[in-house]
Motif scaffolding. Structure first.
Motif, PDB file in Angstrom:
ATOM      1  N   GLU A   1       5.959 -15.475 -27.999  1.00 54.97           N
ATOM      2  CA  GLU A   1       5.013 -15.627 -27.205  1.00 54.97           C
ATOM      3  C   GLU A   1       4.623 -17.235 -26.547  1.00 54.97           C
ATOM      4  N   TYR A  31      -0.914 -20.305 -34.295  1.00 61.32           N
ATOM      5  CA  TYR A  31      -0.263 -20.267 -32.928  1.00 61.32           C
ATOM      6  C   TYR A  31       1.006 -20.768 -32.989  1.00 61.32           C
ATOM      7  N   ARG A  58       2.712 -17.476 -33.339  1.00 66.11           N
ATOM      8  CA  ARG A  58       3.050 -16.786 -32.220  1.00 66.11           C
ATOM      9  C   ARG A  58       3.913 -17.101 -31.220  1.00 66.11           C
ATOM     10  N   THR A  81      -1.701 -16.130 -22.818  1.00 64.33           N
ATOM     11  CA  THR A  81      -2.736 -16.660 -23.802  1.00 64.33           C
ATOM     12  C   THR A  81      -2.930 -18.082 -23.435  1.00 64.33           C
TER      13      THR A  81
END
Length: 104
Positions: free
Chosen positions: A40, A32, A35, A18
Protein backbone atom coordinates in the motif's frame (compact mmCIF):
# COMPACT_ATOMS: atom_id res chain seq x y z
CA UNK A 1 -12.76 -1.82 -16.19
CA UNK A 2 -11.33 1.31 -17.81
CA UNK A 3 -8.74 3.18 -15.72
CA UNK A 4 -9.69 6.66 -14.60
CA UNK A 5 -7.49 9.69 -15.14
CA UNK A 6 -6.22 9.35 -11.55
CA UNK A 7 -5.11 5.75 -12.17
CA UNK A 8 -3.11 6.87 -15.23
CA UNK A 9 -1.35 9.77 -13.55
CA UNK A 10 1.98 9.43 -11.78
CA UNK A 11 1.41 12.58 -9.77
CA UNK A 12 -2.27 12.46 -8.82
CA UNK A 13 -3.46 10.30 -5.95
CA UNK A 14 -6.39 7.98 -6.62
CA UNK A 15 -9.53 9.03 -4.73
CA UNK A 16 -9.32 5.96 -2.45
CA UNK A 17 -5.64 6.52 -1.52
CA UNK A 18 -4.74 6.35 2.16
CA UNK A 19 -3.89 9.78 3.56
CA UNK A 20 -2.79 10.27 7.17
CA UNK A 21 -1.51 13.13 9.28
CA UNK A 22 1.94 13.26 10.85
CA UNK A 23 0.57 12.65 14.36
CA UNK A 24 -1.46 9.63 13.20
CA UNK A 25 1.65 8.20 11.52
CA UNK A 26 3.75 8.76 14.63
CA UNK A 27 1.14 7.20 16.91
CA UNK A 28 0.68 4.08 14.75
CA UNK A 29 3.98 3.86 12.85
CA UNK A 30 4.37 0.08 13.02
CA UNK A 31 0.89 -0.57 11.67
CA UNK A 32 1.35 1.83 8.76
CA UNK A 33 4.77 0.39 7.92
CA UNK A 34 3.21 -3.08 7.76
CA UNK A 35 0.62 -1.75 5.30
CA UNK A 36 3.36 -0.18 3.17
CA UNK A 37 5.33 -3.43 3.31
CA UNK A 38 2.22 -5.20 1.98
CA UNK A 39 2.24 -2.89 -1.04
CA UNK A 40 0.00 0.00 0.00
CA UNK A 41 1.14 3.57 -0.70
CA UNK A 42 0.38 6.10 2.04
CA UNK A 43 0.44 9.88 1.74
CA UNK A 44 1.47 11.80 4.87
CA UNK A 45 0.05 15.28 5.43
CA UNK A 46 0.98 18.18 7.67
CA UNK A 47 -2.01 20.41 8.42
CA UNK A 48 -3.83 18.86 5.45
CA UNK A 49 -1.02 19.44 2.93
CA UNK A 50 0.77 16.39 1.46
CA UNK A 51 4.43 16.33 2.51
CA UNK A 52 5.54 12.73 1.90
CA UNK A 53 4.53 9.49 0.27
CA UNK A 54 5.44 6.15 1.84
CA UNK A 55 5.93 3.32 -0.63
CA UNK A 56 7.54 -0.08 -0.33
CA UNK A 57 11.28 -0.26 -0.92
CA UNK A 58 10.73 -3.56 -2.74
CA UNK A 59 8.85 -4.24 -5.93
CA UNK A 60 5.13 -5.01 -5.74
CA UNK A 61 4.32 -8.74 -6.06
CA UNK A 62 2.72 -8.20 -9.48
CA UNK A 63 5.93 -6.68 -10.89
CA UNK A 64 7.99 -9.56 -9.47
CA UNK A 65 5.57 -12.03 -11.04
CA UNK A 66 5.87 -10.29 -14.42
CA UNK A 67 9.66 -10.27 -14.13
CA UNK A 68 9.70 -13.99 -13.35
CA UNK A 69 7.69 -14.63 -16.53
CA UNK A 70 9.91 -12.33 -18.59
CA UNK A 71 7.16 -9.74 -19.07
CA UNK A 72 9.27 -6.92 -17.64
CA UNK A 73 12.92 -6.40 -16.86
CA UNK A 74 13.84 -5.05 -13.44
CA UNK A 75 16.38 -2.21 -13.37
CA UNK A 76 20.00 -3.24 -12.86
CA UNK A 77 21.32 0.11 -11.65
CA UNK A 78 19.97 2.97 -9.53
CA UNK A 79 18.16 5.93 -11.08
CA UNK A 80 20.38 8.76 -12.20
CA UNK A 81 19.89 12.27 -10.95
CA UNK A 82 18.79 14.87 -13.51
CA UNK A 83 22.08 16.66 -12.78
CA UNK A 84 23.98 13.69 -14.23
CA UNK A 85 22.52 14.14 -17.72
CA UNK A 86 24.41 16.41 -20.11
CA UNK A 87 22.92 19.83 -20.75
CA UNK A 88 22.16 20.57 -24.38
CA UNK A 89 22.15 24.26 -25.31
CA UNK A 90 19.14 25.29 -27.41
CA UNK A 91 17.90 28.51 -28.94
CA UNK A 92 14.25 29.48 -28.56
CA UNK A 93 11.43 28.38 -26.33
CA UNK A 94 9.98 24.92 -25.85
CA UNK A 95 7.03 25.99 -28.02
CA UNK A 96 9.46 26.92 -30.82
CA UNK A 97 11.17 23.54 -30.59
CA UNK A 98 7.86 21.63 -30.62
CA UNK A 99 6.65 23.65 -33.61
CA UNK A 100 9.90 22.90 -35.42
CA UNK A 101 9.59 19.18 -34.67
CA UNK A 102 6.01 19.22 -36.03
CA UNK A 103 7.19 20.95 -39.20
CA UNK A 104 5.09 24.03 -38.54
Amino acid sequence: MCPTQHEKSATMMPPDATTIGVRELRDHLSAYLQRVKAGEAITVTDHGRPIARLVSATYPPRILELAARGGVTLPTRPKRSADEFPRIPVDGSVSDIVSEMRGE
